[in-house]
Scaffold this motif. Sequence first.
Motif, PDB file in Angstrom:
ATOM      1  N   ILE A  52       0.860  -1.185   0.000  1.00  0.00           N
ATOM      2  CA  ILE A  52       0.000   0.000   0.000  1.00  0.00           C
ATOM      3  C   ILE A  52       0.895   1.232   0.000  1.00  0.00           C
ATOM      4  CG2 ILE A  52      -1.848   1.207   1.218  1.00  0.00           C
ATOM      5  CD1 ILE A  52      -2.098  -1.748   2.677  1.00  0.00           C
ATOM      6  N   PHE A  53       0.843   1.989  -1.076  1.00  0.00           N
ATOM      7  CA  PHE A  53       1.675   3.176  -1.240  1.00  0.00           C
ATOM      8  C   PHE A  53       0.784   4.401  -1.282  1.00  0.00           C
ATOM      9  CE2 PHE A  53       4.036   6.223  -3.946  1.00  0.00           C
ATOM     10  CZ  PHE A  53       5.159   6.374  -3.139  1.00  0.00           C
ATOM     11  N   SER A  54       0.825   5.203  -0.209  1.00  0.00           N
ATOM     12  CA  SER A  54       0.055   6.437  -0.113  1.00  0.00           C
ATOM     13  C   SER A  54       1.019   7.596  -0.317  1.00  0.00           C
ATOM     14  CB  SER A  54      -0.593   6.572   1.271  1.00  0.00           C
ATOM     15  OG  SER A  54      -1.394   5.453   1.558  1.00  0.00           O
ATOM     16  N   SER A  55       0.607   8.579  -1.114  1.00  0.00           N
ATOM     17  CA  SER A  55       1.539   9.660  -1.418  1.00  0.00           C
ATOM     18  C   SER A  55       0.836  10.976  -1.684  1.00  0.00           C
ATOM     19  CB  SER A  55       2.378   9.294  -2.647  1.00  0.00           C
ATOM     20  OG  SER A  55       1.547   9.162  -3.789  1.00  0.00           O
ATOM     21  N   ARG A  56       1.579  12.046  -1.491  1.00  0.00           N
ATOM     22  CA  ARG A  56       1.147  13.369  -1.923  1.00  0.00           C
ATOM     23  C   ARG A  56       2.173  13.852  -2.932  1.00  0.00           C
ATOM     24  NH1 ARG A  56      -2.739  16.180  -0.838  1.00  0.00           N
ATOM     25  NH2 ARG A  56      -3.050  15.385   1.257  1.00  0.00           N
ATOM     26  N   ARG A  57       1.711  14.155  -4.138  1.00  0.00           N
ATOM     27  CA  ARG A  57       2.569  14.587  -5.246  1.00  0.00           C
ATOM     28  C   ARG A  57       3.031  16.022  -5.083  1.00  0.00           C
ATOM     29  NH1 ARG A  57       2.497  13.420 -10.437  1.00  0.00           N
ATOM     30  NH2 ARG A  57       4.236  14.859 -10.275  1.00  0.00           N
ATOM     31  N   THR A  58       4.168  16.312  -5.676  1.00  0.00           N
ATOM     32  CA  THR A  58       4.617  17.678  -5.853  1.00  0.00           C
ATOM     33  C   THR A  58       3.888  18.257  -7.063  1.00  0.00           C
ATOM     34  OG1 THR A  58       6.445  16.898  -7.221  1.00  0.00           O
ATOM     35  CG2 THR A  58       6.915  17.248  -4.890  1.00  0.00           C
ATOM     36  N   VAL A  59       4.023  19.551  -7.271  1.00  0.00           N
ATOM     37  CA  VAL A  59       3.395  20.218  -8.408  1.00  0.00           C
ATOM     38  C   VAL A  59       4.218  19.941  -9.668  1.00  0.00           C
ATOM     39  CG1 VAL A  59       2.730  22.457  -9.368  1.00  0.00           C
ATOM     40  CG2 VAL A  59       2.443  22.012  -6.919  1.00  0.00           C
ATOM     41  N   GLY A  60       3.548  19.716 -10.795  1.00  0.00           N
ATOM     42  CA  GLY A  60       4.233  19.480 -12.070  1.00  0.00           C
ATOM     43  C   GLY A  60       4.467  18.010 -12.323  1.00  0.00           C
ATOM     44  N   SER A 103      -5.312   1.861  -8.247  1.00  0.00           N
ATOM     45  CA  SER A 103      -4.709   3.154  -7.963  1.00  0.00           C
ATOM     46  C   SER A 103      -5.726   4.273  -8.134  1.00  0.00           C
ATOM     47  CB  SER A 103      -3.528   3.371  -8.914  1.00  0.00           C
ATOM     48  OG  SER A 103      -2.794   4.520  -8.563  1.00  0.00           O
ATOM     49  N   ALA A 104      -5.599   5.299  -7.287  1.00  0.00           N
ATOM     50  CA  ALA A 104      -6.452   6.484  -7.392  1.00  0.00           C
ATOM     51  C   ALA A 104      -5.677   7.688  -6.882  1.00  0.00           C
ATOM     52  CB  ALA A 104      -7.718   6.299  -6.571  1.00  0.00           C
ATOM     53  N   ARG A 105      -5.951   8.860  -7.475  1.00  0.00           N
ATOM     54  CA  ARG A 105      -5.331  10.108  -7.027  1.00  0.00           C
ATOM     55  C   ARG A 105      -6.385  11.206  -7.106  1.00  0.00           C
ATOM     56  NH1 ARG A 105      -0.546  11.304  -5.636  1.00  0.00           N
ATOM     57  NH2 ARG A 105       0.347   9.447  -6.591  1.00  0.00           N
ATOM     58  N   ASP A 106      -6.435  12.060  -6.074  1.00  0.00           N
ATOM     59  CA  ASP A 106      -7.411  13.141  -6.086  1.00  0.00           C
ATOM     60  C   ASP A 106      -6.821  14.416  -6.700  1.00  0.00           C
ATOM     61  OD1 ASP A 106      -5.987  14.554  -4.096  1.00  0.00           O
ATOM     62  OD2 ASP A 106      -7.381  14.003  -2.496  1.00  0.00           O
ATOM     63  N   ALA A 107      -7.642  15.427  -6.847  1.00  0.00           N
ATOM     64  CA  ALA A 107      -7.236  16.676  -7.497  1.00  0.00           C
ATOM     65  C   ALA A 107      -6.175  17.433  -6.702  1.00  0.00           C
ATOM     66  CB  ALA A 107      -8.461  17.565  -7.718  1.00  0.00           C
ATOM     67  N   ASP A 108      -6.052  17.146  -5.409  1.00  0.00           N
ATOM     68  CA  ASP A 108      -5.055  17.815  -4.569  1.00  0.00           C
ATOM     69  C   ASP A 108      -3.719  17.094  -4.538  1.00  0.00           C
ATOM     70  OD1 ASP A 108      -6.850  19.859  -3.840  1.00  0.00           O
ATOM     71  OD2 ASP A 108      -7.707  18.593  -2.263  1.00  0.00           O
ATOM     72  N   GLY A 109      -3.598  15.991  -5.291  1.00  0.00           N
ATOM     73  CA  GLY A 109      -2.328  15.282  -5.377  1.00  0.00           C
ATOM     74  C   GLY A 109      -2.152  14.125  -4.422  1.00  0.00           C
ATOM     75  N   PHE A 110      -3.168  13.822  -3.591  1.00  0.00           N
ATOM     76  CA  PHE A 110      -3.062  12.668  -2.699  1.00  0.00           C
ATOM     77  C   PHE A 110      -3.491  11.420  -3.456  1.00  0.00           C
ATOM     78  CE2 PHE A 110      -4.840   9.553   0.225  1.00  0.00           C
ATOM     79  CZ  PHE A 110      -3.755   9.361   1.060  1.00  0.00           C
ATOM     80  N   GLY A 111      -2.683  10.366  -3.376  1.00  0.00           N
ATOM     81  CA  GLY A 111      -3.007   9.137  -4.076  1.00  0.00           C
ATOM     82  C   GLY A 111      -2.685   7.897  -3.274  1.00  0.00           C
ATOM     83  N   ILE A 112      -3.324   6.829  -3.641  1.00  0.00           N
ATOM     84  CA  ILE A 112      -3.049   5.517  -3.056  1.00  0.00           C
ATOM     85  C   ILE A 112      -2.960   4.512  -4.192  1.00  0.00           C
ATOM     86  CG2 ILE A 112      -3.890   3.649  -1.582  1.00  0.00           C
ATOM     87  CD1 ILE A 112      -5.351   5.734   0.073  1.00  0.00           C
ATOM     88  N   THR A 113      -1.896   3.738  -4.183  1.00  0.00           N
ATOM     89  CA  THR A 113      -1.753   2.611  -5.094  1.00  0.00           C
ATOM     90  C   THR A 113      -1.540   1.369  -4.245  1.00  0.00           C
ATOM     91  OG1 THR A 113      -0.821   3.935  -6.876  1.00  0.00           O
ATOM     92  CG2 THR A 113      -0.351   1.562  -6.932  1.00  0.00           C
ATOM     93  N   VAL A 114      -2.325   0.350  -4.510  1.00  0.00           N
ATOM     94  CA  VAL A 114      -2.172  -0.932  -3.833  1.00  0.00           C
ATOM     95  C   VAL A 114      -1.795  -1.947  -4.895  1.00  0.00           C
ATOM     96  CG1 VAL A 114      -3.251  -2.687  -2.386  1.00  0.00           C
ATOM     97  CG2 VAL A 114      -3.982  -0.291  -2.188  1.00  0.00           C
ATOM     98  N   SER A 115      -0.618  -2.546  -4.727  1.00  0.00           N
ATOM     99  CA  SER A 115      -0.233  -3.640  -5.624  1.00  0.00           C
ATOM    100  C   SER A 115      -0.312  -4.939  -4.835  1.00  0.00           C
ATOM    101  CB  SER A 115       1.169  -3.426  -6.210  1.00  0.00           C
ATOM    102  OG  SER A 115       2.152  -3.348  -5.206  1.00  0.00           O
ATOM    103  N   TYR A 116      -0.664  -6.001  -5.526  1.00  0.00           N
ATOM    104  CA  TYR A 116      -0.889  -7.299  -4.897  1.00  0.00           C
ATOM    105  C   TYR A 116       0.158  -8.288  -5.396  1.00  0.00           C
ATOM    106  CZ  TYR A 116      -5.317  -5.099  -3.802  1.00  0.00           C
ATOM    107  OH  TYR A 116      -6.270  -4.231  -3.355  1.00  0.00           O
ATOM    108  N   TRP A 117       0.662  -9.085  -4.465  1.00  0.00           N
ATOM    109  CA  TRP A 117       1.780  -9.994  -4.737  1.00  0.00           C
ATOM    110  C   TRP A 117       1.542 -11.337  -4.081  1.00  0.00           C
ATOM    111  CZ3 TRP A 117       5.522  -8.115  -7.956  1.00  0.00           C
ATOM    112  CH2 TRP A 117       5.469  -6.739  -8.202  1.00  0.00           C
TER     113      TRP A 117
END
Length: 110
Positions: free
Chosen positions: A18-26, A52-66
């Motif tokens: 589970i990878f949760s992140s907030r993107r930088t601009v650009g 995977s999903a990301r909102d308009a403010d740059g917060f996203g979550i990607t879940v990969s399964y293994w």
Amino acid sequence: MSDPAFATTPEPPYYAVIFSSRRTVGDEGYARMAERMAELAAQQPGYLGAESARDADGFGITVSYWSSPEAIADWKAHAEHAVARELGRRVWYEHFELRVARVERAYGKG
């Protein structure tokens, strides 16, 4: 009817990264690298899928399964993935959290 936005996983147990992140601009090459990482991950032994999903403010979550912790470790050690992680730390992410979990139970509708 299956929905392509959802990963198709086997009966548990399996593992979720589970990878949760907030993107930088650009973009700074992010979109191209994200596409490449999705392609490359899908080729790895033990890869089961991702969501995977990301909102308009740059917060996203990607879940990969293994299938196993070993498959996750092999993906982490992949040279191109290592480059992407370093760029993420330096360029693309203001903040991120990574968690690895064993999926014991799963069900859904669809």
